[in-house]
Design a protein around this motif. Structure first.
Motif, PDB file in Angstrom:
ATOM      1  N   TYR A   1       0.831  -1.207   0.000  1.00  0.00           N
ATOM      2  CA  TYR A   1       0.000   0.000   0.000  1.00  0.00           C
ATOM      3  C   TYR A   1       0.864   1.256   0.000  1.00  0.00           C
ATOM      4  CZ  TYR A   1      -3.990  -3.022   0.749  1.00  0.00           C
ATOM      5  OH  TYR A   1      -4.951  -3.984   0.587  1.00  0.00           O
ATOM      6  N   ARG A   2       1.950   1.221   0.736  1.00  0.00           N
ATOM      7  CA  ARG A   2       2.868   2.351   0.747  1.00  0.00           C
ATOM      8  C   ARG A   2       3.432   2.576  -0.653  1.00  0.00           C
ATOM      9  NH1 ARG A   2       6.386   0.242   3.735  1.00  0.00           N
ATOM     10  NH2 ARG A   2       5.433   0.723   5.768  1.00  0.00           N
ATOM     11  N   GLU A   3       3.817   1.493  -1.305  1.00  0.00           N
ATOM     12  CA  GLU A   3       4.377   1.582  -2.651  1.00  0.00           C
ATOM     13  C   GLU A   3       3.339   2.061  -3.661  1.00  0.00           C
ATOM     14  OE1 GLU A   3       5.787  -2.356  -3.180  1.00  0.00           O
ATOM     15  OE2 GLU A   3       7.430  -2.125  -1.732  1.00  0.00           O
ATOM     16  N   MET A   4       2.071   1.695  -3.448  1.00  0.00           N
ATOM     17  CA  MET A   4       1.023   2.165  -4.348  1.00  0.00           C
ATOM     18  C   MET A   4       0.923   3.687  -4.320  1.00  0.00           C
ATOM     19  SD  MET A   4      -3.108   1.524  -4.471  1.00  0.00           S
ATOM     20  CE  MET A   4      -2.991  -0.244  -4.272  1.00  0.00           C
ATOM     21  N   VAL A   5       1.001   4.274  -3.124  1.00  0.00           N
ATOM     22  CA  VAL A   5       0.952   5.733  -3.027  1.00  0.00           C
ATOM     23  C   VAL A   5       2.128   6.341  -3.787  1.00  0.00           C
ATOM     24  CG1 VAL A   5       1.081   7.709  -1.455  1.00  0.00           C
ATOM     25  CG2 VAL A   5      -0.328   5.741  -0.855  1.00  0.00           C
ATOM     26  N   GLY A   6       3.288   5.718  -3.699  1.00  0.00           N
ATOM     27  CA  GLY A   6       4.442   6.218  -4.438  1.00  0.00           C
ATOM     28  C   GLY A   6       4.209   6.196  -5.942  1.00  0.00           C
ATOM     29  N   ARG A   7       3.628   5.111  -6.437  1.00  0.00           N
ATOM     30  CA  ARG A   7       3.345   5.025  -7.882  1.00  0.00           C
ATOM     31  C   ARG A   7       2.313   6.074  -8.290  1.00  0.00           C
ATOM     32  NH1 ARG A   7       3.424  -0.500  -6.611  1.00  0.00           N
ATOM     33  NH2 ARG A   7       1.149  -0.668  -6.695  1.00  0.00           N
ATOM     34  N   LEU A   8       1.284   6.270  -7.463  1.00  0.00           N
ATOM     35  CA  LEU A   8       0.265   7.263  -7.783  1.00  0.00           C
ATOM     36  C   LEU A   8       0.851   8.670  -7.769  1.00  0.00           C
ATOM     37  CD1 LEU A   8      -2.677   5.758  -5.689  1.00  0.00           C
ATOM     38  CD2 LEU A   8      -2.502   5.809  -8.189  1.00  0.00           C
ATOM     39  N   MET A   9       1.735   8.933  -6.832  1.00  0.00           N
ATOM     40  CA  MET A   9       2.385  10.241  -6.777  1.00  0.00           C
ATOM     41  C   MET A   9       3.187  10.512  -8.050  1.00  0.00           C
ATOM     42  SD  MET A   9       2.083  12.463  -4.302  1.00  0.00           S
ATOM     43  CE  MET A   9       1.796  12.738  -2.556  1.00  0.00           C
ATOM     44  N   SER A  10       3.732   9.451  -8.638  1.00  0.00           N
ATOM     45  CA  SER A  10       4.579   9.629  -9.822  1.00  0.00           C
ATOM     46  C   SER A  10       3.785  10.073 -11.045  1.00  0.00           C
ATOM     47  CB  SER A  10       5.324   8.323 -10.131  1.00  0.00           C
ATOM     48  OG  SER A  10       4.444   7.326 -10.635  1.00  0.00           O
ATOM     49  N   VAL A  11       2.457   9.855 -11.045  1.00  0.00           N
ATOM     50  CA  VAL A  11       1.632  10.285 -12.180  1.00  0.00           C
ATOM     51  C   VAL A  11       0.727  11.458 -11.801  1.00  0.00           C
ATOM     52  CG1 VAL A  11       1.650   8.002 -13.217  1.00  0.00           C
ATOM     53  CG2 VAL A  11      -0.204   8.604 -11.668  1.00  0.00           C
ATOM     54  N   ALA A  12       0.819  11.908 -10.558  1.00  0.00           N
ATOM     55  CA  ALA A  12      -0.021  13.016 -10.089  1.00  0.00           C
ATOM     56  C   ALA A  12       0.670  14.358 -10.283  1.00  0.00           C
ATOM     57  CB  ALA A  12      -0.346  12.821  -8.601  1.00  0.00           C
ATOM     58  N   ALA A  13      -0.133  15.414 -10.330  1.00  0.00           N
ATOM     59  CA  ALA A  13       0.416  16.766 -10.271  1.00  0.00           C
ATOM     60  C   ALA A  13       0.826  17.018  -8.823  1.00  0.00           C
ATOM     61  CB  ALA A  13      -0.629  17.780 -10.705  1.00  0.00           C
ATOM     62  N   THR A  14       2.022  17.498  -8.596  1.00  0.00           N
ATOM     63  CA  THR A  14       2.510  17.731  -7.243  1.00  0.00           C
ATOM     64  C   THR A  14       3.108  19.135  -7.141  1.00  0.00           C
ATOM     65  OG1 THR A  14       4.659  16.746  -7.802  1.00  0.00           O
ATOM     66  CG2 THR A  14       3.003  15.288  -6.843  1.00  0.00           C
ATOM     67  N   GLY A  15       3.410  19.556  -5.922  1.00  0.00           N
ATOM     68  CA  GLY A  15       4.056  20.842  -5.724  1.00  0.00           C
ATOM     69  C   GLY A  15       3.260  21.988  -6.324  1.00  0.00           C
ATOM     70  N   GLU A  16       3.952  22.862  -7.040  1.00  0.00           N
ATOM     71  CA  GLU A  16       3.291  24.031  -7.623  1.00  0.00           C
ATOM     72  C   GLU A  16       2.267  23.642  -8.675  1.00  0.00           C
ATOM     73  OE1 GLU A  16       2.220  27.687  -7.260  1.00  0.00           O
ATOM     74  OE2 GLU A  16       3.949  26.923  -6.139  1.00  0.00           O
ATOM     75  N   ASP A  17       2.513  22.545  -9.391  1.00  0.00           N
ATOM     76  CA  ASP A  17       1.543  22.081 -10.382  1.00  0.00           C
ATOM     77  C   ASP A  17       0.226  21.695  -9.715  1.00  0.00           C
ATOM     78  OD1 ASP A  17       3.335  22.441 -12.468  1.00  0.00           O
ATOM     79  OD2 ASP A  17       4.012  20.357 -12.451  1.00  0.00           O
ATOM     80  N   ALA A  18       0.306  21.025  -8.573  1.00  0.00           N
ATOM     81  CA  ALA A  18      -0.908  20.646  -7.846  1.00  0.00           C
ATOM     82  C   ALA A  18      -1.629  21.881  -7.325  1.00  0.00           C
ATOM     83  CB  ALA A  18      -0.563  19.710  -6.690  1.00  0.00           C
ATOM     84  N   ARG A  19      -0.864  22.843  -6.815  1.00  0.00           N
ATOM     85  CA  ARG A  19      -1.493  24.074  -6.299  1.00  0.00           C
ATOM     86  C   ARG A  19      -2.169  24.854  -7.421  1.00  0.00           C
ATOM     87  NH1 ARG A  19       2.908  23.562  -2.703  1.00  0.00           N
ATOM     88  NH2 ARG A  19       4.390  24.630  -4.062  1.00  0.00           N
TER      89      ARG A  19
END
Length: 204
Positions: A177-195
Protein backbone atom coordinates in the motif's frame (compact mmCIF):
# COMPACT_ATOMS: atom_id res chain seq x y z
CA UNK A 1 -32.99 1.40 4.67
CA UNK A 2 -33.85 4.10 7.20
CA UNK A 3 -31.60 6.84 8.51
CA UNK A 4 -30.71 4.86 11.63
CA UNK A 5 -29.57 1.96 9.46
CA UNK A 6 -27.42 4.18 7.28
CA UNK A 7 -25.88 5.74 10.37
CA UNK A 8 -24.88 2.30 11.63
CA UNK A 9 -23.24 1.36 8.32
CA UNK A 10 -20.89 4.31 8.64
CA UNK A 11 -20.38 4.08 12.41
CA UNK A 12 -16.64 4.71 12.08
CA UNK A 13 -15.99 6.63 15.36
CA UNK A 14 -17.24 3.67 17.40
CA UNK A 15 -15.31 0.98 15.54
CA UNK A 16 -12.40 -0.94 17.02
CA UNK A 17 -10.35 -0.19 13.89
CA UNK A 18 -10.89 3.57 14.17
CA UNK A 19 -9.94 3.54 17.85
CA UNK A 20 -6.76 1.68 16.92
CA UNK A 21 -6.01 4.28 14.26
CA UNK A 22 -6.37 7.10 16.79
CA UNK A 23 -3.96 5.30 19.11
CA UNK A 24 -1.15 5.25 16.56
CA UNK A 25 -1.64 8.29 14.32
CA UNK A 26 -0.28 10.82 16.80
CA UNK A 27 3.02 8.92 16.86
CA UNK A 28 3.28 8.19 13.15
CA UNK A 29 6.52 9.40 11.61
CA UNK A 30 5.22 9.08 8.06
CA UNK A 31 1.69 8.95 6.65
CA UNK A 32 0.63 7.79 3.17
CA UNK A 33 -2.98 8.26 2.04
CA UNK A 34 -4.85 7.39 -1.13
CA UNK A 35 -8.15 9.28 -1.40
CA UNK A 36 -10.16 8.75 -4.59
CA UNK A 37 -13.53 9.59 -2.97
CA UNK A 38 -13.08 12.38 -0.42
CA UNK A 39 -10.44 14.47 1.33
CA UNK A 40 -8.91 12.26 4.06
CA UNK A 41 -10.08 12.86 7.64
CA UNK A 42 -7.00 14.61 9.08
CA UNK A 43 -7.12 17.20 6.26
CA UNK A 44 -10.85 17.92 6.44
CA UNK A 45 -12.12 21.36 7.40
CA UNK A 46 -15.05 20.99 9.88
CA UNK A 47 -17.71 22.24 7.45
CA UNK A 48 -16.43 19.90 4.74
CA UNK A 49 -16.42 17.05 7.26
CA UNK A 50 -20.07 17.80 8.04
CA UNK A 51 -21.00 17.63 4.36
CA UNK A 52 -19.21 14.30 3.95
CA UNK A 53 -20.76 12.78 7.07
CA UNK A 54 -24.27 13.95 6.13
CA UNK A 55 -23.82 12.57 2.64
CA UNK A 56 -22.61 9.18 3.86
CA UNK A 57 -25.13 8.76 6.68
CA UNK A 58 -28.24 10.34 5.13
CA UNK A 59 -28.74 12.26 8.39
CA UNK A 60 -29.33 16.02 8.73
CA UNK A 61 -26.58 18.27 10.05
CA UNK A 62 -28.54 18.87 13.26
CA UNK A 63 -28.73 15.18 14.16
CA UNK A 64 -26.83 14.35 17.35
CA UNK A 65 -24.97 11.54 15.58
CA UNK A 66 -23.67 13.93 12.92
CA UNK A 67 -22.74 16.56 15.49
CA UNK A 68 -20.75 13.98 17.45
CA UNK A 69 -18.94 12.68 14.38
CA UNK A 70 -18.07 16.18 13.20
CA UNK A 71 -16.56 16.88 16.62
CA UNK A 72 -14.42 13.73 16.30
CA UNK A 73 -13.22 14.91 12.88
CA UNK A 74 -12.60 18.43 14.22
CA UNK A 75 -10.49 17.10 17.09
CA UNK A 76 -8.54 14.82 14.75
CA UNK A 77 -7.92 17.69 12.33
CA UNK A 78 -6.78 20.01 15.13
CA UNK A 79 -4.36 17.41 16.49
CA UNK A 80 -2.98 16.88 12.98
CA UNK A 81 -2.38 20.61 12.45
CA UNK A 82 -0.70 20.86 15.85
CA UNK A 83 1.67 18.04 14.94
CA UNK A 84 2.56 19.72 11.65
CA UNK A 85 3.79 22.75 13.59
CA UNK A 86 5.83 20.69 16.05
CA UNK A 87 9.40 19.42 15.95
CA UNK A 88 7.92 15.94 15.47
CA UNK A 89 5.98 16.79 12.31
CA UNK A 90 5.33 13.65 10.25
CA UNK A 91 6.10 13.37 6.56
CA UNK A 92 2.67 13.27 4.88
CA UNK A 93 2.00 11.97 1.36
CA UNK A 94 -1.59 12.31 0.12
CA UNK A 95 -2.90 11.41 -3.34
CA UNK A 96 -6.28 12.83 -4.36
CA UNK A 97 -8.23 12.09 -7.49
CA UNK A 98 -9.26 15.37 -9.15
CA UNK A 99 -12.90 14.26 -8.90
CA UNK A 100 -12.63 14.67 -5.10
CA UNK A 101 -11.99 18.39 -5.56
CA UNK A 102 -14.65 18.83 -8.21
CA UNK A 103 -17.43 17.04 -6.33
CA UNK A 104 -20.05 19.25 -4.73
CA UNK A 105 -21.69 22.58 -5.38
CA UNK A 106 -19.33 25.55 -5.66
CA UNK A 107 -19.53 27.63 -2.52
CA UNK A 108 -17.69 28.72 0.62
CA UNK A 109 -17.30 25.21 2.06
CA UNK A 110 -15.66 23.85 -1.08
CA UNK A 111 -13.52 26.97 -1.44
CA UNK A 112 -12.25 26.83 2.15
CA UNK A 113 -11.41 23.15 1.85
CA UNK A 114 -9.41 23.60 -1.34
CA UNK A 115 -7.68 26.72 -0.01
CA UNK A 116 -6.79 24.72 3.09
CA UNK A 117 -5.24 21.98 0.97
CA UNK A 118 -3.23 24.55 -0.97
CA UNK A 119 -1.85 26.03 2.25
CA UNK A 120 -1.09 22.64 3.74
CA UNK A 121 0.80 21.68 0.58
CA UNK A 122 3.18 24.59 1.18
CA UNK A 123 4.40 23.02 4.42
CA UNK A 124 7.77 21.27 3.99
CA UNK A 125 6.52 17.94 5.38
CA UNK A 126 3.21 17.79 3.47
CA UNK A 127 3.17 16.42 -0.08
CA UNK A 128 -0.18 16.50 -1.88
CA UNK A 129 -0.63 14.99 -5.31
CA UNK A 130 -3.68 15.38 -7.55
CA UNK A 131 -4.30 12.86 -10.33
CA UNK A 132 -5.91 14.79 -13.21
CA UNK A 133 -9.15 13.46 -14.66
CA UNK A 134 -7.55 13.15 -18.07
CA UNK A 135 -5.17 10.54 -16.68
CA UNK A 136 -8.08 8.11 -16.80
CA UNK A 137 -8.35 4.93 -14.75
CA UNK A 138 -5.71 4.18 -12.11
CA UNK A 139 -5.13 1.69 -9.31
CA UNK A 140 -5.99 4.21 -6.61
CA UNK A 141 -9.65 4.08 -7.64
CA UNK A 142 -9.91 0.69 -5.92
CA UNK A 143 -10.56 2.49 -2.64
CA UNK A 144 -9.23 4.83 0.06
CA UNK A 145 -6.68 3.86 2.68
CA UNK A 146 -4.15 5.40 5.06
CA UNK A 147 -0.73 3.99 5.97
CA UNK A 148 0.76 5.12 9.29
CA UNK A 149 4.44 4.29 9.87
CA UNK A 150 5.70 4.36 13.43
CA UNK A 151 9.25 3.85 14.65
CA UNK A 152 8.81 0.08 14.95
CA UNK A 153 5.45 -0.76 13.39
CA UNK A 154 3.05 0.18 10.58
CA UNK A 155 -0.70 0.13 10.12
CA UNK A 156 -3.06 0.44 7.16
CA UNK A 157 -6.56 1.82 7.86
CA UNK A 158 -9.44 1.10 5.47
CA UNK A 159 -12.84 2.81 5.60
CA UNK A 160 -15.78 1.57 3.54
CA UNK A 161 -19.48 0.82 3.35
CA UNK A 162 -18.99 -2.62 4.91
CA UNK A 163 -17.20 -1.15 7.90
CA UNK A 164 -13.63 -0.17 8.58
CA UNK A 165 -10.61 -2.34 9.29
CA UNK A 166 -6.89 -2.23 9.93
CA UNK A 167 -3.98 -4.24 8.59
CA UNK A 168 -0.93 -4.55 10.84
CA UNK A 169 1.67 -7.11 11.77
CA UNK A 170 2.39 -7.90 8.11
CA UNK A 171 5.18 -5.58 6.87
CA UNK A 172 5.21 -7.02 3.36
CA UNK A 173 1.50 -6.40 2.78
CA UNK A 174 1.69 -2.94 4.35
CA UNK A 175 4.57 -2.13 2.01
CA UNK A 176 2.33 -2.84 -1.00
CA UNK A 177 0.00 0.00 0.00
CA UNK A 178 2.87 2.35 0.75
CA UNK A 179 4.38 1.58 -2.65
CA UNK A 180 1.02 2.17 -4.35
CA UNK A 181 0.95 5.73 -3.03
CA UNK A 182 4.44 6.22 -4.44
CA UNK A 183 3.34 5.03 -7.88
CA UNK A 184 0.27 7.26 -7.78
CA UNK A 185 2.39 10.24 -6.78
CA UNK A 186 4.58 9.63 -9.82
CA UNK A 187 1.63 10.28 -12.18
CA UNK A 188 -0.02 13.02 -10.09
CA UNK A 189 0.42 16.77 -10.27
CA UNK A 190 2.51 17.73 -7.24
CA UNK A 191 4.06 20.84 -5.72
CA UNK A 192 3.29 24.03 -7.62
CA UNK A 193 1.54 22.08 -10.38
CA UNK A 194 -0.91 20.65 -7.85
CA UNK A 195 -1.49 24.07 -6.30
CA UNK A 196 -2.15 25.57 -9.73
CA UNK A 197 -4.64 22.82 -10.54
CA UNK A 198 -6.46 23.24 -7.20
CA UNK A 199 -6.52 27.02 -7.52
CA UNK A 200 -8.14 26.80 -10.96
CA UNK A 201 -11.01 24.84 -9.45
CA UNK A 202 -11.94 27.76 -7.21
CA UNK A 203 -10.62 30.54 -9.48
CA UNK A 204 -8.15 31.95 -6.97
Amino acid sequence: MGEAGMAKIFDVPNSVAFRRLREVENDAREIFANSPLFVPGPLQEPDYAQEVICGFSGLPATDAEVVGRVEVRRARHAAFLERLESDAAPQVHVVLDESVLRRGVAGPVKRRQIEHLIELSRKPTVHIGVIPLEHGQHEGLAGPFEVHDLADDSLVFFEGAEGDSVLEGDPDRVALYREMVGRLMSVAATGEDARTLMAKLINV
